[in-house]
Enzyme design. Structure first.
Site, PDB file in Angstrom:
ATOM      1  N   SER A  42       0.870  -1.179   0.000  1.00  0.00           N
ATOM      2  CA  SER A  42       0.000   0.000   0.000  1.00  0.00           C
ATOM      3  C   SER A  42       0.904   1.225   0.000  1.00  0.00           C
ATOM      4  O   SER A  42       0.973   1.982   0.950  1.00  0.00           O
ATOM      5  CB  SER A  42      -0.902  -0.008   1.231  1.00  0.00           C
ATOM      6  OG  SER A  42      -0.134   0.005   2.410  1.00  0.00           O
ATOM      7  N   HIS A 155      -3.582  -6.101   2.145  1.00  0.00           N
ATOM      8  CA  HIS A 155      -2.713  -7.156   2.662  1.00  0.00           C
ATOM      9  C   HIS A 155      -3.438  -8.484   2.791  1.00  0.00           C
ATOM     10  O   HIS A 155      -2.879  -9.458   3.282  1.00  0.00           O
ATOM     11  CB  HIS A 155      -2.142  -6.756   4.025  1.00  0.00           C
ATOM     12  CG  HIS A 155      -1.163  -5.614   3.940  1.00  0.00           C
ATOM     13  ND1 HIS A 155      -0.585  -5.043   5.042  1.00  0.00           N
ATOM     14  CD2 HIS A 155      -0.670  -4.945   2.864  1.00  0.00           C
ATOM     15  CE1 HIS A 155       0.222  -4.059   4.653  1.00  0.00           C
ATOM     16  NE2 HIS A 155       0.185  -3.987   3.339  1.00  0.00           N
ATOM     17  N   GLN A 163      -6.807  -2.056   6.689  1.00  0.00           N
ATOM     18  CA  GLN A 163      -5.651  -2.916   6.444  1.00  0.00           C
ATOM     19  C   GLN A 163      -5.100  -3.606   7.695  1.00  0.00           C
ATOM     20  O   GLN A 163      -4.713  -4.758   7.657  1.00  0.00           O
ATOM     21  CB  GLN A 163      -4.563  -2.058   5.792  1.00  0.00           C
ATOM     22  CG  GLN A 163      -3.285  -2.769   5.437  1.00  0.00           C
ATOM     23  CD  GLN A 163      -2.311  -1.827   4.748  1.00  0.00           C
ATOM     24  OE1 GLN A 163      -2.450  -1.528   3.576  1.00  0.00           O
ATOM     25  NE2 GLN A 163      -1.323  -1.339   5.481  1.00  0.00           N
ATOM     26  N   GLU A 164      -5.054  -2.872   8.814  1.00  0.00           N
ATOM     27  CA  GLU A 164      -4.372  -3.433   9.986  1.00  0.00           C
ATOM     28  C   GLU A 164      -5.127  -3.185  11.289  1.00  0.00           C
ATOM     29  O   GLU A 164      -5.469  -2.047  11.605  1.00  0.00           O
ATOM     30  CB  GLU A 164      -2.968  -2.812  10.115  1.00  0.00           C
ATOM     31  CG  GLU A 164      -2.129  -3.075   8.885  1.00  0.00           C
ATOM     32  CD  GLU A 164      -0.810  -2.303   8.871  1.00  0.00           C
ATOM     33  OE1 GLU A 164      -0.336  -1.897   9.951  1.00  0.00           O
ATOM     34  OE2 GLU A 164      -0.270  -2.107   7.773  1.00  0.00           O
ATOM     35  N   GLU A 205       1.592  -9.778   6.792  1.00  0.00           N
ATOM     36  CA  GLU A 205       2.359  -9.359   7.965  1.00  0.00           C
ATOM     37  C   GLU A 205       2.172 -10.307   9.136  1.00  0.00           C
ATOM     38  O   GLU A 205       2.445  -9.972  10.285  1.00  0.00           O
ATOM     39  CB  GLU A 205       1.978  -7.927   8.352  1.00  0.00           C
ATOM     40  CG  GLU A 205       2.310  -6.957   7.233  1.00  0.00           C
ATOM     41  CD  GLU A 205       2.069  -5.502   7.589  1.00  0.00           C
ATOM     42  OE1 GLU A 205       1.479  -5.223   8.653  1.00  0.00           O
ATOM     43  OE2 GLU A 205       2.470  -4.643   6.793  1.00  0.00           O
ATOM     44  N   ASP A 242      -4.584   0.720  11.391  1.00  0.00           N
ATOM     45  CA  ASP A 242      -4.090   1.390  10.185  1.00  0.00           C
ATOM     46  C   ASP A 242      -5.050   1.047   9.054  1.00  0.00           C
ATOM     47  O   ASP A 242      -4.877   0.046   8.366  1.00  0.00           O
ATOM     48  CB  ASP A 242      -2.664   0.952   9.822  1.00  0.00           C
ATOM     49  CG  ASP A 242      -2.207   1.593   8.509  1.00  0.00           C
ATOM     50  OD1 ASP A 242      -2.933   2.474   7.981  1.00  0.00           O
ATOM     51  OD2 ASP A 242      -1.133   1.222   7.996  1.00  0.00           O
ATOM     52  N   GLU A 285      -3.617   5.179  12.307  1.00  0.00           N
ATOM     53  CA  GLU A 285      -2.667   5.591  11.259  1.00  0.00           C
ATOM     54  C   GLU A 285      -3.419   5.707   9.933  1.00  0.00           C
ATOM     55  O   GLU A 285      -4.274   4.864   9.639  1.00  0.00           O
ATOM     56  CB  GLU A 285      -1.588   4.510  11.179  1.00  0.00           C
ATOM     57  CG  GLU A 285      -0.578   4.685  10.075  1.00  0.00           C
ATOM     58  CD  GLU A 285       0.299   3.442   9.954  1.00  0.00           C
ATOM     59  OE1 GLU A 285       0.557   2.749  10.963  1.00  0.00           O
ATOM     60  OE2 GLU A 285       0.702   3.132   8.815  1.00  0.00           O
ATOM     61  N   ASP A 312       1.190   8.273   7.683  1.00  0.00           N
ATOM     62  CA  ASP A 312       2.095   7.382   6.949  1.00  0.00           C
ATOM     63  C   ASP A 312       2.150   7.860   5.494  1.00  0.00           C
ATOM     64  O   ASP A 312       3.054   8.594   5.104  1.00  0.00           O
ATOM     65  CB  ASP A 312       1.579   5.938   7.080  1.00  0.00           C
ATOM     66  CG  ASP A 312       2.309   4.947   6.187  1.00  0.00           C
ATOM     67  OD1 ASP A 312       3.343   5.293   5.629  1.00  0.00           O
ATOM     68  OD2 ASP A 312       1.827   3.794   6.036  1.00  0.00           O
ATOM     69  N   LYS A 337       9.412   5.015   7.709  1.00  0.00           N
ATOM     70  CA  LYS A 337       9.838   3.866   6.904  1.00  0.00           C
ATOM     71  C   LYS A 337      11.034   4.298   6.080  1.00  0.00           C
ATOM     72  O   LYS A 337      10.923   5.221   5.261  1.00  0.00           O
ATOM     73  CB  LYS A 337       8.717   3.453   5.953  1.00  0.00           C
ATOM     74  CG  LYS A 337       7.477   2.884   6.635  1.00  0.00           C
ATOM     75  CD  LYS A 337       6.339   2.842   5.632  1.00  0.00           C
ATOM     76  CE  LYS A 337       5.150   2.044   6.119  1.00  0.00           C
ATOM     77  NZ  LYS A 337       3.974   2.279   5.250  1.00  0.00           N
ATOM     78  N   HIS A 365       8.045  -1.395   9.779  1.00  0.00           N
ATOM     79  CA  HIS A 365       8.421  -2.338   8.722  1.00  0.00           C
ATOM     80  C   HIS A 365       7.627  -2.010   7.459  1.00  0.00           C
ATOM     81  O   HIS A 365       6.820  -1.085   7.444  1.00  0.00           O
ATOM     82  CB  HIS A 365       8.096  -3.763   9.180  1.00  0.00           C
ATOM     83  CG  HIS A 365       6.616  -4.007   9.365  1.00  0.00           C
ATOM     84  ND1 HIS A 365       6.048  -5.239   9.358  1.00  0.00           N
ATOM     85  CD2 HIS A 365       5.582  -3.131   9.553  1.00  0.00           C
ATOM     86  CE1 HIS A 365       4.738  -5.126   9.528  1.00  0.00           C
ATOM     87  NE2 HIS A 365       4.439  -3.862   9.651  1.00  0.00           N
ATOM     88  N   ARG A 366       7.814  -2.815   6.398  1.00  0.00           N
ATOM     89  CA  ARG A 366       6.949  -2.788   5.226  1.00  0.00           C
ATOM     90  C   ARG A 366       6.255  -4.148   5.148  1.00  0.00           C
ATOM     91  O   ARG A 366       6.679  -5.114   5.786  1.00  0.00           O
ATOM     92  CB  ARG A 366       7.747  -2.573   3.929  1.00  0.00           C
ATOM     93  CG  ARG A 366       8.484  -1.266   3.806  1.00  0.00           C
ATOM     94  CD  ARG A 366       7.663  -0.014   4.013  1.00  0.00           C
ATOM     95  NE  ARG A 366       6.444   0.160   3.258  1.00  0.00           N
ATOM     96  CZ  ARG A 366       6.217   1.106   2.351  1.00  0.00           C
ATOM     97  NH1 ARG A 366       7.191   1.960   2.060  1.00  0.00           N
ATOM     98  NH2 ARG A 366       5.043   1.239   1.768  1.00  0.00           N
ATOM     99  N   SER A 367       5.222  -4.218   4.333  1.00  0.00           N
ATOM    100  CA  SER A 367       4.547  -5.522   4.231  1.00  0.00           C
ATOM    101  C   SER A 367       5.447  -6.548   3.541  1.00  0.00           C
ATOM    102  O   SER A 367       5.383  -7.738   3.833  1.00  0.00           O
ATOM    103  CB  SER A 367       3.215  -5.369   3.520  1.00  0.00           C
ATOM    104  OG  SER A 367       3.358  -4.644   2.314  1.00  0.00           O
ATOM    105  N   LYS A 388       6.165  -0.669  14.847  1.00  0.00           N
ATOM    106  CA  LYS A 388       5.130  -1.503  14.238  1.00  0.00           C
ATOM    107  C   LYS A 388       5.879  -2.476  13.338  1.00  0.00           C
ATOM    108  O   LYS A 388       6.522  -2.061  12.376  1.00  0.00           O
ATOM    109  CB  LYS A 388       4.189  -0.576  13.478  1.00  0.00           C
ATOM    110  CG  LYS A 388       3.396  -1.213  12.392  1.00  0.00           C
ATOM    111  CD  LYS A 388       2.374  -0.260  11.852  1.00  0.00           C
ATOM    112  CE  LYS A 388       2.529  -0.145  10.354  1.00  0.00           C
ATOM    113  NZ  LYS A 388       1.315   0.218   9.636  1.00  0.00           N
TER     114      LYS A 388
HETATM  115  C1  2PG Z   1       1.639   0.395   6.085  1.00  0.00           C
HETATM  116  C2  2PG Z   1       2.589  -0.687   5.647  1.00  0.00           C
HETATM  117  C3  2PG Z   1       3.210  -1.512   6.714  1.00  0.00           C
HETATM  118  P1  2PG Z   1       2.927  -1.364   3.196  1.00  0.00           P
HETATM  119  O1  2PG Z   1       0.711   0.773   5.365  1.00  0.00           O
HETATM  120  O2  2PG Z   1       1.833   0.983   7.142  1.00  0.00           O
HETATM  121  O3  2PG Z   1       2.302  -2.132   7.557  1.00  0.00           O
HETATM  122  O4  2PG Z   1       2.119  -1.432   4.584  1.00  0.00           O
HETATM  123  O5  2PG Z   1       4.323  -1.730   3.492  1.00  0.00           O
HETATM  124  O6  2PG Z   1       2.215  -2.336   2.303  1.00  0.00           O
HETATM  125  O7  2PG Z   1       2.807   0.039   2.717  1.00  0.00           O
HETATM  126 MG    MG Z   2       0.300   2.531   6.919  1.00  0.00          MG
END
Ligand code: 2PG
Ligand code: MG
Length: 428
Positions: A42, A155, A163-164, A205, A242, A285, A312, A337, A365-367, A388
């Site tokens: 994303s 994800h 997403q989270e 994740e 998130d 987020e 983000d 990130k 992190h990243r996914s 995270k």
């Molecule tokens: C996010 C990230 C990590 P992605 O949106 O915060 O959880 O996802 O790395 O796919 O951008």
């Molecule tokens: Mg995010």
């Protein structure tokens, strides 16, 4: 004086089986280190560019041989012979060599691989752990983990828009205890899902990704799992979200497919406010989309005193965008990130600005991840108190937690853990 003797990049695979860049660096004293670059799904439109080959004959166009060649043939020439410990000099040289605003010439994946490998090499040359090299003597705060135990959005494939869904064991006294609490809640959640005949397969994740009827149903499961594990929701283990809402924003409104309705920004903020009250949500987020600045301002005004609002996709670890956010009173925390911006130096600068402005900082992190644990050290170096890095499953996520356990042990009685204490709200 220790200098860089060799740099070599290779194409390896990340946790999704997609190519990414590994950079190995050798110093004049024979020490070798390496670093692997993560990759998002994303991704925000304002992120630095991840260079992919677009050659349909390899990895469906996702190969990174161009980025690899840019390290081996272009960057290496500039860097060989550079003494260790000059991170800013190295990073500025690569930025100049690239010459674009979003690192699209050499690729942020090429540049970041070198930047991270050099940071690690410099730490080794000084015989210091990475967190100490990056953060100095005072680096001793272990971050509170935000654990993404239920996945949706891009994800997963389960009809959930957000997403989270994260559990946040901030009531624990020390990091290892927080990790245990998180793991115990995760196991309870698994049992609960099983009992209901729902899938316990995990998403990118490491969180579960069962088919759910609405965006609030996962929250009900999380609260039940926290209680089943013997913890008090909100007091001991809270919840963070998130939604990654840029993914379901179009024509000025937020389209919740799971609930078959579309909400304007005002209604959507009210919706979040109700959820936050009901389900002990302490942090949201990307509640709103990456360019919905006015929406973000409203949300911050309405919810920012009680809830941590993390930018983000809107900030993309970019100091200019964060500066705009601070000016416009948008959000009260920033997600960090490394690969959104592409160098260690710029990442540290964005963190410094956030801290100076009283914004919370969450290292992420990243996914798409690898076994590289750089962000665990970065979180301790930054002293920001929050990380995270996914669920309590899948080794590319656990590697970061295990590294933090190691750092905590190494710091011994000097280690600190602030728990919920570093969660930021406006006016705190
Ligand atoms: C996010 C990230 C990590 P992605 O949106 O915060 O959880 O996802 O790395 O796919 O951008
Ligand atoms: Mg995010």
């Amino acid at each position: 004086m220790t200098t860089v003797r060799k740099i070599h990049a290779s194409e390896i695979l990340d946790s999704r089986g997609k190519p990414t860049v590994l950079v190995t660096m050798e110093l004049s004293n024979g020490l070798r280190t390496n670093a692997a670059v993560p990759s998002g799904a994303s991704t925000g439109v304002h992120e630095a560019l991840e260079l992919r080959d677009r050659d349909p004959k390899r990895y469906h166009g996702q190969g990174v041989l161009k980025a690899v060649a840019n390290v081996n043939k272009i960057i290496a020439k500039k860097i060989i012979g550079l003494p260790t410990g000059r991170q800013e000099k190295l990073d500025r040289a690569m930025i100049a060599l690239d010459g674009t605003k979003n690192k699209s010439q050499l690729g942020a994946n090429a540049i970041l691989g070198v930047s991270m490998a050099y940071a690690r090499a410099s730490a080794r040359a000084e015989n210091l752990p990475l967190y100490r090299h990056l953060g100095g003597e005072h680096a001793r705060v272990l971050p509170m983990p935000m654990m993404n135990v239920l996945n949706g959005g891009k994800h997963a494939d389960n009809g959930v828009d957000f997403q989270e869904y994260m559990i946040v064991p901030g009531g624990a006294k020390v990091f290892r205890e927080a990790l245990r609490w998180g793991s115990e809640v995760f196991q309870c959640l698994k049992s609960l899902l099983k009992q209901k005949g729902l899938s316990t397969g995990v998403g990118d994740e490491g969180g579960f990704a069962p088919v759910m009827k609405s965006n609030r149903e996962p929250l009900e499961f999380l609260i039940k799992a926290i209680e089943d594990a013997g913890f008090k929701p909100g007091k001991e283990v809270a919840i963070a979200l998130d939604p990654a809402s840029s993914e379901f924003f179009s024509n000025g409104a937020y389209r919740l497919a799971a609930e078959r309705r579309t909400l304007g920004v005002g209604k959507f903020i009210d919706y979040y406010e109700t959820l936050a009250k009901q389900f002990h949500i302490i942090s949201i987020e990307d509640g709103l989309a990456e360019d919905d600045w006015e929406g973000w301002r409203l949300m911050t005004e309405q919810m920012g005193k009680k809830t941590q609002l993390i930018g983000d996709d809107i900030f993309v670890t970019n100091i200019e965008r964060l500066r705009l956010g601070i000016e416009r009173k948008v959000a009260n925390a920033v997600l960090i990130k490394l690969n959104q911006i592409g160098t260690v130096t710029e990442t540290l600068e964005t963190i410094a600005l956030a801290k100076q402005a009283g914004y919370g900082v969450v290292i992420s992190h990243r996914s798409g991840e690898t076994e590289d644990t750089f962000i665990a050290d970065l979180a301790v170096a930054a002293g920001c108190g929050q990380i995270k890095t996914g669920s309590v499953s899948r080794s590319e996520r656990i590697a970061k937690y295990n590294r933090l356990l190691g750092i905590e042990e190494e710091l011994g009685s000097r280690a600190k853990f602030a728990g919920f204490g570093m969660v930021r709200t406006c006016g705190k």
